[in-house]
Write an enzyme that holds these catalytic residues in place. Structure first.
Site, PDB file in Angstrom:
ATOM      1  N   ASN A 211       0.842  -1.201   0.000  1.00 53.34           N
ATOM      2  CA  ASN A 211       0.000   0.000   0.000  1.00 53.34           C
ATOM      3  C   ASN A 211       0.877   1.251   0.000  1.00 53.34           C
ATOM      4  OD1 ASN A 211       0.545   0.806   2.852  1.00 53.34           O
ATOM      5  ND2 ASN A 211      -0.369  -1.198   3.224  1.00 53.34           N
ATOM      6  N   PRO A 308      -2.783 -11.938  10.730  1.00 57.19           N
ATOM      7  CA  PRO A 308      -3.139 -11.691  12.131  1.00 57.19           C
ATOM      8  C   PRO A 308      -3.303 -10.198  12.359  1.00 57.19           C
ATOM      9  CG  PRO A 308      -0.815 -12.297  11.905  1.00 57.19           C
ATOM     10  CD  PRO A 308      -1.440 -12.473  10.553  1.00 57.19           C
ATOM     11  N   ASP A 309      -4.252  -9.819  13.220  1.00 51.16           N
ATOM     12  CA  ASP A 309      -4.394  -8.401  13.569  1.00 51.16           C
ATOM     13  C   ASP A 309      -3.403  -8.105  14.698  1.00 51.16           C
ATOM     14  OD1 ASP A 309      -5.209  -5.899  14.724  1.00 51.16           O
ATOM     15  OD2 ASP A 309      -7.000  -6.072  13.484  1.00 51.16           O
ATOM     16  N   VAL A 311      -2.314  -5.256  16.301  1.00 48.49           N
ATOM     17  CA  VAL A 311      -2.656  -4.400  17.447  1.00 48.49           C
ATOM     18  C   VAL A 311      -3.706  -5.063  18.336  1.00 48.49           C
ATOM     19  CG1 VAL A 311      -4.446  -2.913  16.408  1.00 48.49           C
ATOM     20  CG2 VAL A 311      -2.877  -1.978  18.112  1.00 48.49           C
ATOM     21  N   LYS A 345     -11.144  -3.812  19.020  1.00 44.87           N
ATOM     22  CA  LYS A 345      -9.758  -4.263  19.216  1.00 44.87           C
ATOM     23  C   LYS A 345      -9.281  -4.061  20.657  1.00 44.87           C
ATOM     24  CE  LYS A 345      -8.524  -3.405  14.364  1.00 44.87           C
ATOM     25  NZ  LYS A 345      -7.424  -3.453  13.421  1.00 44.87           N
TER      26      LYS A 345
END
Ligand code: C5P
Length: 405
Positions: A211, A308-309, A311, A345
């Site tokens: 990105n 995987p996230d 944070v 989150k």
């Protein structure tokens, strides 16, 4: 006038660039705030501004010669080197920067830098092409690795008519850097880890999905945190940025690598800031060989799997969980999505920015942020990423203090 620099001894080293004309004003602003300023000029600097002017504004004779018996009899170069609390090189030309890197001592200024233990701040000023030159960039990163602080340069119109990076910071911006340098260190004894930049998700040995994140915001936060006294670990995706002074950098490429580094460091840090633009998905398989174009189909498909996230995984830690800050780059309904992420989150704070606004967010030098935490929010208006980083950390410090009570 607040005496924010009261009693601080600043040795102002001026080299030969057109921005030298701003040094008279810079000296006055430093003195107004209580600093003592001793000016040292290279021979070339005297072509741009006279020692008489600098003597008048600093109230001290200018030092400019290594081989002047009269000058050595008053404050010699070794005494000068010991006198300074800070050596500020402004403007620092490409030539001065190259000589610093090489460790030369062929004039008074470079000699006393070699002989000094004082912290050194370099304010580069040169033509944008000279600044972009690989030699200059390598020299600047070598100075950074040695712990010198690099203040600027800014981008904009140059004296030669070019536009780009290379302008010396304005006197008041340099004064602000000096104030921050000598100011209180609210993050002293605090360990802070931050992720920055994009990730690269490999498709085959030569291709990847990524990105537009430049890493500038994360690097600005890392730099500001180090200036505020934190012990900073910067986990960075692939970016074209120099490591800020006094920051430990870990380079990674993929989200999985970033996850591994982040989880390792989260448990040994007090604050974790997730500024990276992590790819949500990665190709499920990385081809061993370069994928070939085929004649029998106009389409190709890549199956993606979720990354995987990072944070959220940090925020979910049960043991040794750091104060966790996320970012939310949104193009619409910024508040709604940011608050959603804060809750989902389990973050302590989220910094939302609207990346659809032209000139702000991804890859730009300016940004505007809106911070949300459980019982509060604060908008930080459009400013350069360095300034925003400092404002953001001031708020993080306050919230962290509540958290760690
Ligand atoms: O992508 P998203 O908008 O959910 O990102 C919000 C926050 O989550 C950011 O702080 C980003 O760094 C973090 N993130 C992450 N790991 C991911 C995706 C996002 O840490 N895989």
């Amino acid at each position: 006038m607040p005496q924010s620099l009261s009693g601080k001894k600043i040795l102002l080293g001026i080299s030969g660039g057109i921005a030298a004309y701003k040094c008279a004003d810079l000296t006055r602003r430093l003195i107004e705030r209580g600093a003592q300023v001793q000016v040292v000029m290279t021979p070339a600097a005297k072509e741009f501004i006279t020692p008489l002017t600098m003597q008048a504004v600093s109230g001290r004779p200018v030092s400019d010669s290594l081989l002047d018996p009269a000058a050595e009899a008053s404050m010699g170069h070794i005494e000068l080197a010991k006198w300074a609390d800070l050596i500020l090189l402004a403007p620092a030309t490409s030539d001065l920067i190259a000589r610093l890197r090489a460790g030369m001592g062929n004039d008074l200024l470079t000699t006393l830098i070699l002989a000094s233990n004082a912290p050194i701040a370099v304010a580069p000023a040169m033509n944008q092409q000279m600044y972009a030159n690989v030699a200059t960039q390598e020299n600047i990163s070598a100075l950074t690795q040695r712990g010198m602080m690099i203040w600027g340069p800014a981008a904009g119109q140059q004296a030669c008519g070019d536009v780009g990076y290379g302008r010396m910071l304005e006197p008041m911006e340099l004064v602000a850097h000096c104030e921050a340098f000598f100011g209180p260190k609210p993050l002293q004894n605090i360990k802070l880890a931050i992720t920055a930049g994009p990730t690269r998700e490999a498709i085959d040995p030569v291709r990847y999905i990524s990105n537009h994140s430049s890493g500038k915001m994360g690097f600005a936060i890392a730099e500001a945190a180090a200036n505020m006294g934190a012990d900073v670990t910067l986990i960075s995706g692939p970016v074209a940025l120099a490591t800020p002074a006094n920051v430990t950098r870990i380079d990674v490429e993929s989200a999985e690598q970033m996850y591994k580094a982040a989880m390792e460091h989260a448990v040994i840090n007090d604050i974790f800031i997730s500024c990276a633009a992590v790819a949500d998905y990665r190709p499920s398989q990385i081809a061993d060989q370069k994928i070939k174009k085929t004649d029998d189909s106009d389409q190709m498909q890549i199956v993606m799997v979720k990354n995987p996230d990072i944070v959220a995984s940090v925020a979910a830690l049960k043991d040794k969980r750091p104060f966790t800050v996320g970012f939310a780059a949104e193009t619409q309904d910024v508040k709604k999505y940011a608050l959603g992420k804060l809750a989902k989150k389990n973050l302590d704070m989220i910094c939302a920015n609207d990346v659809s606004v032209e000139g702000l967010g991804f890859n730009s030098n300016d940004n505007a942020l809106h911070l949300y935490w459980k019982n509060g929010e604060q908008a930080l208006g459009t400013a350069c990423k360095q300034h925003l980083a400092k404002q953001l950390l001031d708020i993080v410090v306050k919230q962290y203090q509540q958290y760690s009570k």
